[in-house]
Design a protein around this motif. Structure first.
Motif, PDB file in Angstrom:
ATOM      1  N   ASP A 290     -13.207 -14.052 -11.624  1.00 17.27           N
ATOM      2  CA  ASP A 290     -11.792 -14.108 -11.202  1.00 17.27           C
ATOM      3  C   ASP A 290     -11.005 -12.961 -11.828  1.00 17.27           C
ATOM      4  O   ASP A 290     -10.152 -12.357 -11.183  1.00 17.27           O
ATOM      5  N   VAL A 291     -11.295 -12.679 -13.089  1.00 15.24           N
ATOM      6  CA  VAL A 291     -10.580 -11.595 -13.782  1.00 15.24           C
ATOM      7  C   VAL A 291     -10.871 -10.264 -13.089  1.00 15.24           C
ATOM      8  O   VAL A 291      -9.960  -9.467 -12.825  1.00 15.24           O
ATOM      9  N   PHE A 292     -12.138 -10.036 -12.759  1.00 16.49           N
ATOM     10  CA  PHE A 292     -12.490  -8.760 -12.128  1.00 16.49           C
ATOM     11  C   PHE A 292     -12.047  -8.688 -10.666  1.00 16.49           C
ATOM     12  O   PHE A 292     -11.733  -7.611 -10.169  1.00 16.49           O
ATOM     13  N   GLU A 293     -11.993  -9.825 -10.019  1.00 18.11           N
ATOM     14  CA  GLU A 293     -11.439  -9.890  -8.657  1.00 18.11           C
ATOM     15  C   GLU A 293      -9.954  -9.470  -8.701  1.00 18.11           C
ATOM     16  O   GLU A 293      -9.493  -8.667  -7.888  1.00 18.11           O
ATOM     17  N   HIS A 294      -9.255 -10.023  -9.666  1.00 20.19           N
ATOM     18  CA  HIS A 294      -7.838  -9.699  -9.869  1.00 20.19           C
ATOM     19  C   HIS A 294      -7.673  -8.198 -10.179  1.00 20.19           C
ATOM     20  O   HIS A 294      -6.810  -7.516  -9.622  1.00 20.19           O
ATOM     21  N   THR A 295      -8.547  -7.698 -11.063  1.00 18.09           N
ATOM     22  CA  THR A 295      -8.496  -6.277 -11.448  1.00 18.09           C
ATOM     23  C   THR A 295      -8.728  -5.385 -10.224  1.00 18.09           C
ATOM     24  O   THR A 295      -8.028  -4.386 -10.027  1.00 18.09           O
ATOM     25  N   TYR A 296      -9.703  -5.778  -9.409  1.00 11.20           N
ATOM     26  CA  TYR A 296     -10.028  -4.981  -8.212  1.00 11.20           C
ATOM     27  C   TYR A 296      -8.837  -4.939  -7.252  1.00 11.20           C
ATOM     28  O   TYR A 296      -8.446  -3.878  -6.773  1.00 11.20           O
ATOM     29  N   LYS A 297      -8.233  -6.092  -7.027  1.00 14.58           N
ATOM     30  CA  LYS A 297      -7.058  -6.149  -6.140  1.00 14.58           C
ATOM     31  C   LYS A 297      -5.911  -5.327  -6.720  1.00 14.58           C
ATOM     32  O   LYS A 297      -5.192  -4.637  -5.995  1.00 14.58           O
ATOM     33  N   HIS A 298      -5.745  -5.419  -8.036  1.00 17.25           N
ATOM     34  CA  HIS A 298      -4.665  -4.668  -8.684  1.00 17.25           C
ATOM     35  C   HIS A 298      -4.876  -3.165  -8.511  1.00 17.25           C
ATOM     36  O   HIS A 298      -3.946  -2.430  -8.184  1.00 17.25           O
ATOM     37  N   GLU A 299      -6.109  -2.708  -8.704  1.00 16.84           N
ATOM     38  CA  GLU A 299      -6.384  -1.269  -8.554  1.00 16.84           C
ATOM     39  C   GLU A 299      -6.167  -0.814  -7.104  1.00 16.84           C
ATOM     40  O   GLU A 299      -5.696   0.294  -6.865  1.00 16.84           O
ATOM     41  N   GLN A 300      -6.493  -1.680  -6.155  1.00  8.02           N
ATOM     42  CA  GLN A 300      -6.244  -1.331  -4.748  1.00  8.02           C
ATOM     43  C   GLN A 300      -4.745  -1.190  -4.489  1.00  8.02           C
ATOM     44  O   GLN A 300      -4.315  -0.308  -3.755  1.00  8.02           O
ATOM     45  N   LYS A 301      -3.976  -2.051  -5.130  1.00 10.17           N
ATOM     46  CA  LYS A 301      -2.522  -1.979  -4.988  1.00 10.17           C
ATOM     47  C   LYS A 301      -2.000  -0.674  -5.588  1.00 10.17           C
ATOM     48  O   LYS A 301      -1.143   0.000  -4.992  1.00 10.17           O
ATOM     49  N   VAL A 302      -2.538  -0.310  -6.753  1.00 13.03           N
ATOM     50  CA  VAL A 302      -2.114   0.943  -7.394  1.00 13.03           C
ATOM     51  C   VAL A 302      -2.473   2.136  -6.502  1.00 13.03           C
ATOM     52  O   VAL A 302      -1.678   3.071  -6.350  1.00 13.03           O
ATOM     53  N   THR A 303      -3.645   2.087  -5.891  1.00 12.27           N
ATOM     54  CA  THR A 303      -4.033   3.156  -4.969  1.00 12.27           C
ATOM     55  C   THR A 303      -3.000   3.301  -3.853  1.00 12.27           C
ATOM     56  O   THR A 303      -2.592   4.418  -3.503  1.00 12.27           O
ATOM     57  N   SER A 304      -2.526   2.174  -3.329  1.00 13.36           N
ATOM     58  CA  SER A 304      -1.538   2.276  -2.246  1.00 13.36           C
ATOM     59  C   SER A 304      -0.196   2.798  -2.774  1.00 13.36           C
ATOM     60  O   SER A 304       0.506   3.523  -2.072  1.00 13.36           O
ATOM     61  N   LEU A 305       0.133   2.496  -4.025  1.00 10.11           N
ATOM     62  CA  LEU A 305       1.357   3.057  -4.628  1.00 10.11           C
ATOM     63  C   LEU A 305       1.243   4.579  -4.750  1.00 10.11           C
ATOM     64  O   LEU A 305       2.194   5.311  -4.474  1.00 10.11           O
ATOM     65  N   ILE A 306       0.066   5.041  -5.168  1.00  4.15           N
ATOM     66  CA  ILE A 306      -0.161   6.497  -5.295  1.00  4.15           C
ATOM     67  C   ILE A 306      -0.063   7.136  -3.909  1.00  4.15           C
ATOM     68  O   ILE A 306       0.563   8.196  -3.743  1.00  4.15           O
ATOM     69  N   ASN A 307      -0.659   6.482  -2.913  1.00  2.71           N
ATOM     70  CA  ASN A 307      -0.580   7.028  -1.545  1.00  2.71           C
ATOM     71  C   ASN A 307       0.870   7.126  -1.064  1.00  2.71           C
ATOM     72  O   ASN A 307       1.241   8.104  -0.409  1.00  2.71           O
ATOM     73  N   ASP A 308       1.684   6.129  -1.406  1.00  2.00           N
ATOM     74  CA  ASP A 308       3.107   6.180  -1.032  1.00  2.00           C
ATOM     75  C   ASP A 308       3.810   7.362  -1.704  1.00  2.00           C
ATOM     76  O   ASP A 308       4.655   8.022  -1.091  1.00  2.00           O
ATOM     77  N   LEU A 309       3.441   7.604  -2.969  1.00  2.00           N
ATOM     78  CA  LEU A 309       4.051   8.738  -3.689  1.00  2.00           C
ATOM     79  C   LEU A 309       3.663  10.060  -3.031  1.00  2.00           C
ATOM     80  O   LEU A 309       4.483  10.977  -2.915  1.00  2.00           O
ATOM     81  N   VAL A 310       2.406  10.155  -2.619  1.00  2.00           N
ATOM     82  CA  VAL A 310       1.936  11.374  -1.940  1.00  2.00           C
ATOM     83  C   VAL A 310       2.751  11.582  -0.654  1.00  2.00           C
ATOM     84  O   VAL A 310       3.223  12.694  -0.380  1.00  2.00           O
ATOM     85  N   GLU A 311       2.949  10.505   0.105  1.00  2.00           N
ATOM     86  CA  GLU A 311       3.737  10.593   1.331  1.00  2.00           C
ATOM     87  C   GLU A 311       5.154  11.082   1.050  1.00  2.00           C
ATOM     88  O   GLU A 311       5.691  11.928   1.754  1.00  2.00           O
ATOM     89  N   LEU A 312       5.742  10.531  -0.018  1.00  2.00           N
ATOM     90  CA  LEU A 312       7.109  10.923  -0.383  1.00  2.00           C
ATOM     91  C   LEU A 312       7.171  12.400  -0.782  1.00  2.00           C
ATOM     92  O   LEU A 312       8.098  13.122  -0.382  1.00  2.00           O
ATOM     93  N   SER A 313       6.159  12.847  -1.558  1.00  2.00           N
ATOM     94  CA  SER A 313       6.162  14.258  -1.980  1.00  2.00           C
ATOM     95  C   SER A 313       6.083  15.165  -0.752  1.00  2.00           C
ATOM     96  O   SER A 313       6.686  16.237  -0.721  1.00  2.00           O
ATOM     97  N   ARG A 314       5.381  14.710   0.281  1.00  2.00           N
ATOM     98  CA  ARG A 314       5.288  15.482   1.531  1.00  2.00           C
ATOM     99  C   ARG A 314       6.641  15.531   2.227  1.00  2.00           C
ATOM    100  O   ARG A 314       7.102  16.591   2.615  1.00  2.00           O
ATOM    101  N   SER A 315       7.253  14.347   2.369  1.00  2.00           N
ATOM    102  CA  SER A 315       8.515  14.319   3.115  1.00  2.00           C
ATOM    103  C   SER A 315       9.634  15.033   2.352  1.00  2.00           C
ATOM    104  O   SER A 315      10.556  15.567   2.949  1.00  2.00           O
ATOM    105  N   GLU A 316       9.514  15.069   1.009  1.00  2.00           N
ATOM    106  CA  GLU A 316      10.522  15.779   0.200  1.00  2.00           C
ATOM    107  C   GLU A 316      10.177  17.275   0.055  1.00  2.00           C
ATOM    108  O   GLU A 316      10.887  17.990  -0.653  1.00  2.00           O
ATOM    109  N   LYS A 317       9.047  17.674   0.645  1.00  2.00           N
ATOM    110  CA  LYS A 317       8.546  19.052   0.506  1.00  2.00           C
ATOM    111  C   LYS A 317       8.433  19.462  -0.965  1.00  2.00           C
ATOM    112  O   LYS A 317       8.759  20.586  -1.338  1.00  2.00           O
ATOM    113  N   ASP A 318       7.966  18.520  -1.791  1.00  2.00           N
ATOM    114  CA  ASP A 318       7.810  18.765  -3.225  1.00  2.00           C
ATOM    115  C   ASP A 318       6.326  19.050  -3.501  1.00  2.00           C
ATOM    116  O   ASP A 318       5.556  18.165  -3.880  1.00  2.00           O
ATOM    117  N   ASN A 319       5.951  20.310  -3.328  1.00  2.00           N
ATOM    118  CA  ASN A 319       4.532  20.682  -3.450  1.00  2.00           C
ATOM    119  C   ASN A 319       3.973  20.518  -4.857  1.00  2.00           C
ATOM    120  O   ASN A 319       2.795  20.199  -5.029  1.00  2.00           O
TER     121      ASN A 319
END
Ligand SMILES: [Fe+2]
Ligand SMILES: [Fe+2]
Length: 172
Positions: A85-114
């Motif tokens: 259960d702990v590692f299941e939780h950890t895995y889901k948490h890391e997937q969530k963090v990955t999507s947060l990073i992807n959102d940041l990448v999208e924002l850097s693109r739309s802000e033209k912040d290379n």
């Protein structure tokens, strides 16, 4: 100078990395409480990795003349039913963090912040590793279920994990 929206979002990610460290420390405490010192060690290394990530965001915001604002860190969960259960939780948490990073990448693109786009690429690769290393443990735990001697063996194995700061990020 950092675009205002980007600065705000990077501060949000700094908080998310600190929350990750806090969550993994809570998991380490849980493992200590059930006498699985190896599992606890694995989580303590995970805490160091997350603090390292947080430091990277902290330094980057400052480097770009942004303002770091520390926010409240949410209270993490404290109890789980089983080791998987702990590692299941950890895995889901890391997937969530990955999507947060992807959102940041999208924002850097739309802000033209290379510069921020480049900075974030390290985290894009890091998340691939993060998900893979958690999944590797999770798959083993699924195989052995609650078979005591199996848990004991994995505890020995996880006790060997050490923290190695990535070489590519010296000067952070
Ligand atoms: Fe992280
Ligand atoms: Fe992580």
């Amino acid at each position: 100078m950092l675009p205002k929206k980007m600065e705000e979002a990077l501060n949000g990610q700094l908080n998310a990395e600190l929350y990750s460290a806090y969550l993994y420390m809570s998991m380490a405490a849980y493992f200590e409480s059930i006498n699985l010192a190896g599992f606890a060690n694995w989580m303590k290394i995970q805490v160091q990795e997350e603090m390292f990530h947080a430091q990277k965001f902290f330094n980057y915001i400052n480097e770009r003349s942004g303002r770091v604002i520390m926010r409240a860190i949410e209270k993490p969960e404290t109890d789980w039913e089983t080791t998987s259960d702990v590692f299941e939780h950890t895995y889901k948490h890391e997937q969530k963090v990955t999507s947060l990073i992807n959102d940041l990448v999208e924002l850097s693109r739309s802000e033209k912040d290379n510069a921020t786009y480049n900075f974030l690429q390290w985290f894009v690769s890091e998340q691939v590793e993060e998900e893979a290393s958690v999944d590797a443990v999770l798959q083993k735990l699924k195989l052995i279920g609650d078979f005591g001697p199996g848990i004991f063996m994995i505890d020995q194995e996880l006790g060997n994990r050490v923290f190695t700061p990535p070489a590519a990020v010296t000067g952070v």
